[in-house]
Scaffold this active site. Structure first.
Site, short mmCIF file in Angstrom:
data_model
loop_
_atom_site.label_atom_id
_atom_site.label_comp_id
_atom_site.label_asym_id
_atom_site.label_seq_id
_atom_site.Cartn_x
_atom_site.Cartn_y
_atom_site.Cartn_z
N GLU A 2 0.82 -1.23 0.00
CA GLU A 2 0.00 0.00 0.00
C GLU A 2 0.85 1.26 0.00
OE1 GLU A 2 -2.81 0.92 -0.75
OE2 GLU A 2 -3.33 -1.16 -1.09
C1 LIG Z 1 2.89 -9.67 1.57
C2 LIG Z 1 2.57 -8.75 0.44
C3 LIG Z 1 1.25 -8.60 0.04
C4 LIG Z 1 0.93 -7.78 -1.04
N1 LIG Z 1 -0.38 -7.68 -1.45
C5 LIG Z 1 -0.68 -6.97 -2.58
C6 LIG Z 1 -2.02 -6.96 -3.09
O1 LIG Z 1 -2.95 -7.53 -2.51
N2 LIG Z 1 -2.25 -6.30 -4.23
C7 LIG Z 1 -1.27 -5.64 -4.92
O2 LIG Z 1 -1.56 -5.07 -5.96
N3 LIG Z 1 0.00 -5.63 -4.46
C8 LIG Z 1 0.32 -6.27 -3.31
N4 LIG Z 1 1.62 -6.30 -2.83
C9 LIG Z 1 2.65 -5.58 -3.58
C10 LIG Z 1 3.06 -4.28 -2.90
O3 LIG Z 1 2.03 -3.34 -3.00
C11 LIG Z 1 4.37 -3.82 -3.56
O4 LIG Z 1 5.38 -4.72 -3.14
C12 LIG Z 1 4.72 -2.39 -3.18
O5 LIG Z 1 3.83 -1.50 -3.79
C13 LIG Z 1 6.14 -2.01 -3.60
O6 LIG Z 1 6.37 -2.34 -4.94
P1 LIG Z 1 7.65 -3.22 -5.32
O7 LIG Z 1 7.65 -4.44 -4.48
O8 LIG Z 1 7.66 -3.41 -6.80
O9 LIG Z 1 8.88 -2.34 -4.90
P2 LIG Z 1 9.53 -1.18 -5.74
O10 LIG Z 1 8.48 -0.29 -6.27
O11 LIG Z 1 10.51 -1.75 -6.70
O12 LIG Z 1 10.30 -0.40 -4.59
C14 LIG Z 1 11.56 -0.85 -4.08
C15 LIG Z 1 12.17 0.29 -3.24
O13 LIG Z 1 12.32 1.47 -4.06
C16 LIG Z 1 11.60 2.54 -3.48
N5 LIG Z 1 10.93 3.34 -4.52
C17 LIG Z 1 10.33 2.91 -5.64
N6 LIG Z 1 9.80 3.95 -6.31
C18 LIG Z 1 10.06 5.05 -5.58
C19 LIG Z 1 9.78 6.44 -5.74
N7 LIG Z 1 9.10 6.92 -6.78
N8 LIG Z 1 10.23 7.30 -4.78
C20 LIG Z 1 10.90 6.85 -3.72
N9 LIG Z 1 11.18 5.56 -3.52
C21 LIG Z 1 10.77 4.66 -4.43
C22 LIG Z 1 10.56 1.93 -2.54
O14 LIG Z 1 10.23 2.82 -1.49
C23 LIG Z 1 11.30 0.69 -2.05
O15 LIG Z 1 12.11 1.01 -0.97
C24 LIG Z 1 1.96 -7.07 -1.73
C25 LIG Z 1 3.28 -7.19 -1.29
C26 LIG Z 1 3.59 -8.01 -0.23
C27 LIG Z 1 5.02 -8.13 0.22
#
Ligand SMILES: Cc1cc2nc3c(=O)[nH]c(=O)nc-3n(C[C@H](O)[C@H](O)[C@H](O)COP(=O)(O)OP(=O)(O)OC[C@H]3O[C@@H](n4cnc5c(N)ncnc54)[C@H](O)[C@@H]3O)c2cc1C
Length: 593
Positions: A431
């Site tokens: 989120e």
């Molecule tokens: C247990 C679990 C349940 C989940 N459930 C759902 C679900 O029900 N539905 C769903 O759609 N998703 C779900 N997710 C996914 C979750 O929403 C994403 O993991 C999250 O949004 C982060 O995206 P990412 O993992 O691709 O990380 P990334 O976006 O790759 O981020 C990696 C790092 O880079 C930083 N970063 C990335 N972009 C920026 C920016 N613009 N500015 C500053 N920092 C940045 C982040 O803060 C983080 O530290 C779930 C994840 C987990 C672990």
């Protein structure tokens, strides 16, 4: 099995205090709130709590192409639906119980704390019902609402894809017009409760690219995709939605986090919800609620960690006290401080969530639908990233202290502190990560309106603080200390507003620190205001209750505010200009040059 005791009196107090501070008390009477919370506690401790450690041990698996959840989960979910708990936060006109949001959140806190893996699957229902009610056609309402309200069909939020996490503009999953039908093709990953054996059908709220949508977030629409193809209102065969894997997770092992493929064999039938290309904007109705509710997940983890630590610290004898007598570790000043920190900060997390939620409840349907936000709406918008990030970061610290109180046993899987710690870690990620929330706070919530809504909140804090100061002689020094922190936050916020746009990267570099300072000031203010409220709330047995609230407020001022203030002010002192870029940054700059 855990000896968790749902903190009914604390929740009831926090609802009452948060609503009084927000100036909005429209919920059921005091006795009725207590009755609802007690009923929730009876249900959750019977059906959810005993499965919590089982879930952590067993996890979920795919067997014969079907997702299997831990032993007992399906029965617990059936009981949850049967007893009408899914409708707690859904308006009565739609068939729910119509509880005011703070009360519904109080109920959810109990479910979350008893079994977070299972409770995570319950979260999107109420928001999905609101979305369909606001944006759906009559046919969609008829088709989906009755079963979503009861929970007969659970809901998922399907946004993330392997290449599209924080950046939803990179979503590739696409809707295609196939004759008269719309079908969806693409992959979603990390979807909470994306597939399971709790119910016959699942409804996925999918954010996907419209057939002719422009690139980026402006080309995204929202689609309702049923796991099973629907004939009228009845589920028929499969709808070409396949779970291709589950994440082996650090925690929340009873919650299946699924990779889903839509349309591998032609296309998954989909229903456009609301306006084409307005999907993200519409989804934000649900996502903003979900941000408060993720903070509530974090509260569940913190309260569990706190109770476990208190019980252990009072039973584990180690070392001697100042008089040379053998003592339980709770008697050591350092352990006592950790326990107090866990209590004060867990209570502050609860107050902050419920204070924000008290604003949601004051919004009329017109205000909710209006794009020009009312003052209440603006306050809520401002608070949402703070609630999400401050509460989840704080709860993780609380769970970490929980491990520390247990000593070596805290690091053992035999001990429940480990489960709460592992589970608490994820709330800062989904989120919208803490970094994403900090960007939102600075760019959209503070700079965009030139600080107008922040000034409104600061003014409310100043007034309330003066009222509290006149009533709380014993906290006079703390109130002055708080006012100084508030002045510094105001000055820092004004400085942020005045920075030219070209300095945004420098603001973002330490934005998370500023957010934590912002959250600590609001949470401390709420603790002080709650200490005043406690005097009228606990009229029948005031002394220990009010003394505890005053002690917690004092702790927030003395122990939580000073490091938060020092951290927050880094945004002003560390401009990053003299830094040599790290090797990683050099590589990225070369790659994208
Ligand atoms: C247990 C679990 C349940 C989940 N459930 C759902 C679900 O029900 N539905 C769903 O759609 N998703 C779900 N997710 C996914 C979750 O929403 C994403 O993991 C999250 O949004 C982060 O995206 P990412 O993992 O691709 O990380 P990334 O976006 O790759 O981020 C990696 C790092 O880079 C930083 N970063 C990335 N972009 C920026 C920016 N613009 N500015 C500053 N920092 C940045 C982040 O803060 C983080 O530290 C779930 C994840 C987990 C672990």
């Amino acid at each position: 099995m855990s000896g968790f005791d749902p903190p009914i009196e604390e929740i009831r107090f926090a609802i009452s205090a948060a609503e009084a501070i927000a100036g909005n008390s429209r919920h059921l009477g005091r006795d009725a709130v207590e009755a609802v919370l007690e009923a929730a506690a009876r249900f959750a401790t019977k059906h959810f709590l005993p499965l919590n450690s089982v879930a952590d041990r067993e996890g979920c698996k795919i067997s014969d192409g079907r997702v299997q959840t831990p032993t007992g989960f399906a029965d617990a979910y059936r009981a949850y639906v049967r007893d009408g708990w899914n409708g707690a936060g859904i308006p009565a006109r739609l068939g729910g119980q119509g509880l005011a949001l703070p009360v519904a959140l109080g109920v959810s806190e109990i479910f979350n704390a008893c079994n977070l893996s299972l409770a995570m699957g319950l979260m999107p229902s109420a928001g999905a019902v609101e979305l369909i009610d606001r944006f759906g056609t009559e046919a969609q309402k008829q088709r989906f609402l009755p079963r979503l309200v009861t929970g007969e069909w659970p809901v998922t939020m399907a946004l993330t894809e392997p290449q599209a996490g924080s950046d939803l503009g990179a979503i590739e999953c696409r809707a295609i017009q196939d004759g008269n039908a719309l079908v969806l093709k693409g992959q979603k990953s990390l979807i909470t409760w994306g597939d399971h054996d709790l119910a016959d059908n699942i409804v996925h709220l999918v954010l996907a690219r419209s057939p002719d949508g422009p690139p980026g977030v402006k080309g995204l629409s929202l689609y309702l995709v049923s796991k099973r193809r629907l004939e009228g209102e009845q589920p028929a065969g499969g709808n070409d939605v396949v779970c291709i894997g589950l994440e082996p997770k650090m925690g929340l092992r009873g919650s299946p986090t699924a990779s889903l493929v839509f349309g591998a064999e032609g296309g998954s039938e989909a229903d456009l919800l609301g306006a084409e290309n307005r999907g993200l904007e519409q989804m934000f109705v649900l996502m903003n609620q979900a941000r408060l509710k993720v903070a509530l997940f974090a509260l569940g983890s913190a309260e569990r960690a706190r109770q476990a630590a208190v019980a252990y610290a009072n039973s584990r004898v180690q070392g001697r006290d100042a008089d040379g007598k053998a003592t339980a570790i709770a008697g050591h000043p350092d352990v006592a401080r950790m326990l107090m920190s866990m209590e004060a900060r867990t209570e502050a997390v609860r107050l902050l969530i419920l204070y924000a939620a008290s604003h949601v409840d004051s919004l009329s349907p017109n205000e909710l639908a209006s794009s020009v936000g009312s003052e209440m709406q603006q306050r809520l918008d401002l608070l949402t990233p703070v609630v999400k990030a401050w509460c989840t970061e704080t709860a993780f610290d609380v769970a970490s202290l929980g491990v520390q109180v247990f000593g070596g046993m805290g690091y053992s899987e035999e001990c429940e502190a480990s489960q709460h710690f592992r589970e608490a870690r994820v709330h800062m990620i989904y989120e919208g990560t803490t970094g994403v929330q900090a960007n939102d706070l600075i760019a959209r919530k503070i700079r965009r309106d030139n600080g107008a809504s922040a000034r409104g909140l600061f003014a409310a804090m100043t007034t309330e603080c003066r009222n509290a100061a006149s009533e709380l002689d014993d906290l006079a020094g703390e109130t002055r200390q708080f006012e100084e922190a508030l002045r510094r936050l105001q000055a820092l916020t004004q400085w942020i507003i005045e920075q030219p746009q070209s300095r945004m990267p420098i603001l973002q570099r330490n934005g998370a620190h500023y957010l934590m300072f912002f959250g600590s000031v609001v949470a401390t203010w709420l603790s002080l205001a709650a200490a005043t409220h406690a005097r009228s709330f606990a009229a029948s047995n005031p002394a220990p209750f009010t003394a505890r609230k005053a002690r917690n407020a004092r702790f927030m001022v003395r122990q939580v505010l000073p490091p938060a203030m020092a951290l927050g002010e880094i945004i002003q002192t560390d401009d990053g200009v003299d830094d040599e870029p790290s090797a990683a940054v050099v590589i990225v700059r070369q790659a994208y040059a």
